[in-house]
Design an enzyme around this catalytic site. Sequence first.
Site, PDB file in Angstrom:
ATOM      1  N   HIS A   1       0.884  -1.170   0.000  1.00 22.64           N
ATOM      2  CA  HIS A   1       0.000   0.000   0.000  1.00 22.64           C
ATOM      3  C   HIS A   1       0.915   1.212   0.000  1.00 22.64           C
ATOM      4  O   HIS A   1       1.736   1.377   0.903  1.00 22.64           O
ATOM      5  CB  HIS A   1      -0.927  -0.014   1.213  1.00 22.64           C
ATOM      6  CG  HIS A   1      -1.869  -1.175   1.209  1.00 22.64           C
ATOM      7  ND1 HIS A   1      -2.092  -1.984   2.307  1.00 22.64           N
ATOM      8  CD2 HIS A   1      -2.664  -1.669   0.215  1.00 22.64           C
ATOM      9  CE1 HIS A   1      -2.967  -2.916   1.988  1.00 22.64           C
ATOM     10  NE2 HIS A   1      -3.333  -2.758   0.727  1.00 22.64           N
TER      11      HIS A   1
ATOM     12  N   GLU B   1       1.645   3.504   3.135  1.00 24.40           N
ATOM     13  CA  GLU B   1       2.051   2.902   4.420  1.00 24.40           C
ATOM     14  C   GLU B   1       3.561   2.973   4.453  1.00 24.40           C
ATOM     15  O   GLU B   1       4.277   2.125   3.917  1.00 24.40           O
ATOM     16  CB  GLU B   1       1.477   1.488   4.539  1.00 24.40           C
ATOM     17  CG  GLU B   1      -0.057   1.541   4.648  1.00 24.40           C
ATOM     18  CD  GLU B   1      -0.750   0.185   4.659  1.00 24.40           C
ATOM     19  OE1 GLU B   1      -0.055  -0.829   4.857  1.00 24.40           O
ATOM     20  OE2 GLU B   1      -1.983   0.161   4.477  1.00 24.40           O
TER      21      GLU B   1
ATOM     22  N   HIS C   1       3.372  -3.545   6.510  1.00 22.03           N
ATOM     23  CA  HIS C   1       2.210  -2.662   6.473  1.00 22.03           C
ATOM     24  C   HIS C   1       2.173  -1.757   7.688  1.00 22.03           C
ATOM     25  O   HIS C   1       2.829  -2.003   8.695  1.00 22.03           O
ATOM     26  CB  HIS C   1       0.918  -3.503   6.446  1.00 22.03           C
ATOM     27  CG  HIS C   1       0.695  -4.206   5.151  1.00 22.03           C
ATOM     28  ND1 HIS C   1      -0.041  -3.668   4.116  1.00 22.03           N
ATOM     29  CD2 HIS C   1       1.122  -5.414   4.715  1.00 22.03           C
ATOM     30  CE1 HIS C   1      -0.050  -4.513   3.104  1.00 22.03           C
ATOM     31  NE2 HIS C   1       0.642  -5.585   3.433  1.00 22.03           N
TER      32      HIS C   1
ATOM     33  N   GLU D   1       2.846   0.027  22.950  1.00 19.96           N
ATOM     34  CA  GLU D   1       2.707   1.438  23.305  1.00 19.96           C
ATOM     35  C   GLU D   1       3.144   2.385  22.209  1.00 19.96           C
ATOM     36  O   GLU D   1       3.114   3.583  22.400  1.00 19.96           O
ATOM     37  CB  GLU D   1       3.517   1.723  24.585  1.00 19.96           C
ATOM     38  CG  GLU D   1       2.985   1.008  25.821  1.00 19.96           C
ATOM     39  CD  GLU D   1       1.485   1.220  26.003  1.00 19.96           C
ATOM     40  OE1 GLU D   1       0.760   0.221  26.138  1.00 19.96           O
ATOM     41  OE2 GLU D   1       1.027   2.381  25.985  1.00 19.96           O
TER      42      GLU D   1
END
EC number: 3.5.1.114
Lengths: 313, 312
Positions: free
Chosen positions: B22, B25, B124, B160
């Site tokens: 993509h 990305e 991705h 995180e």
Amino acid sequence: MSSFSSCQSVREARRVAIFGGTHGNELSGVTLVHLWMKNGTEIQRRGVETRPFITNPRAVEKCSRYVDTDLNRAFTPENLSAPADGQLPYEVLRAQEINRMFGPKGSPDAYDVIFDLHNTTSNMGCTLILESSKDHFNLQMINYIQKALAPASCLVLLNEHPLLKYSTARSVAKHPVGLEVGPQPQGVLRSNIFESMREILKHALDFIELFNEGVEFPPCSVPVFRVSERVDYPRDANGNIMAMVHPNLQDCDWEPLNPGDPMFQTFDGKTIRYQGSGTIYPTFINEAAYYEKQQAFVATRRETLSANAVRKA
Amino acid sequence: MEVEEVERLPRLSRVAVCGGTHGNELSGVYLVRELLKVKKKKKKEEEDEDGGAMSVLLVLSNPRAMQQCLRYIDTDLNRCFTHACLIGPTLDKTPYEMRRARELNAMLGPKGSAGAMDLICDLHNTTANMGLSLITYSDHDWICMHIFRHLQFIIYTSMEVGPQPHGVVRSNIYTTMKSGVQYMLDWVHFFNSGVIFDGGFMDVFTVVKHIDYPRDGETHNITAAIHPQLQDRDFCLLRPGDPLFQTFSGETLRYTGSEPLYPFFINESAYYEKGIALCLARKRRVKIPSVRVQTEEEERQNEQRYTSEEEE
């Protein structure tokens, strides 16, 4: 120290527009305007005609920033006066139409206030964008909004830089106000960001209603961040970016960046530091749409503007 | 004492790392570009180091989409690798990504053939808060399961790092992805060298279904956003009755499924057009065997068996 500043008489703000979808993939504004076009009760105020409007419907349909060219850079005098033919980019034609509907820019017939709703991938929180340090009506409105939102913060970006300011859709109005809320990815609607934008507008419209009823707003100070320069990513000879915003700077919009502080990190892990002469306050850090505009962040400096008392004429 | 059987698997001689499937990305785009740069500089050293045990092909899958920083030009490349898409005729009107899929199939496959890549790692990014997630199609693919196990530490510490908008490269996410790729290639190298990897248990999430946004009957526009209590809570258990969406008039819509499930891809921007607000998965514990690479003798025996099966 100045003593008393006279109270500035400002014309009533009867005609107000709310622009969404100036960038078709900034979804808070698109969603709010669609909502209010269906049912405008929430944005109605006594004595004000408030008009929600989708500025770039084709970009909204595609969920892209723009179709041919950035609408929010298209309101230049050259574009607005260009002969309308089939050769003009979609957004230039659209700018001319918007100028007819809500302007003409610079004329007494222009809309009084335009709020232009934007999102950013930067961690800017709630930001209000001003184009003039001398628009006392706008300064007073911002002061009102900030007090109403407290303790939640809403900062002010002032772009009056002769080279870096640009011709926005909202500049058609006498009092243009940009609302920029982030961080939100393009093409995404985040509930908290949406509600924050909604709340800012609520207070803005409350101010206008009070102002039109004759309330006088006393002099006040408005702290702002004034745009001073644009900083690009380090690039190679082919124009490809060679480094990313440093993890220490990422998401630190509005925080001081001092000479020697980490600024970028190359793809093989080296740190590039800020070499300027004084402290700056970066914002629009890592905004997705600005990679093509050669901008990693905007450097600002802190300033306090004085707003005169205002009252309707 | 029971001796656990060690599964013997073929060497992984051909590995590919793909970025830009993509085009917006960006971690994968910049990582593959960087790896190509490093490879060019260190070409000779790498060949000596591996001794020809493993080749790593670096691929930028969708260059036209990358150039425009779009997910795709005509159609999603990552949905173009079905058998039907790969074997059709290439005409003038064939979408760009379908042509590209056929090119990639020739380069990395052909799919299902003995000459295909042993391992492909496709990079991705997501606007969902999924940390480092590893996606595979079979819980019996012991190679993938062991690689995932090897990356567990990075997975736990990555939760995180937060999501990444499309069209943006965030340094912490790039670094996490770079570490992930490096750990994976290290594992392959150790595997090929004959290291035995002990079996054990792995927690995996298996897709059950997805849920769309509530939409306006006429305009098809969404009428609610992911609820603030669900936003960014990928892989946190969603129980029946938990908030799912918040309408624009402030009403909470709740999860009405009967089974508690794990949400992921919560608020991925590319999935609005696919009618997906979030995906839901079950968590299972799978047992994976110890593995080691086949010896050359075992490989030969395996090939002979394969050939004779084909002849039958």
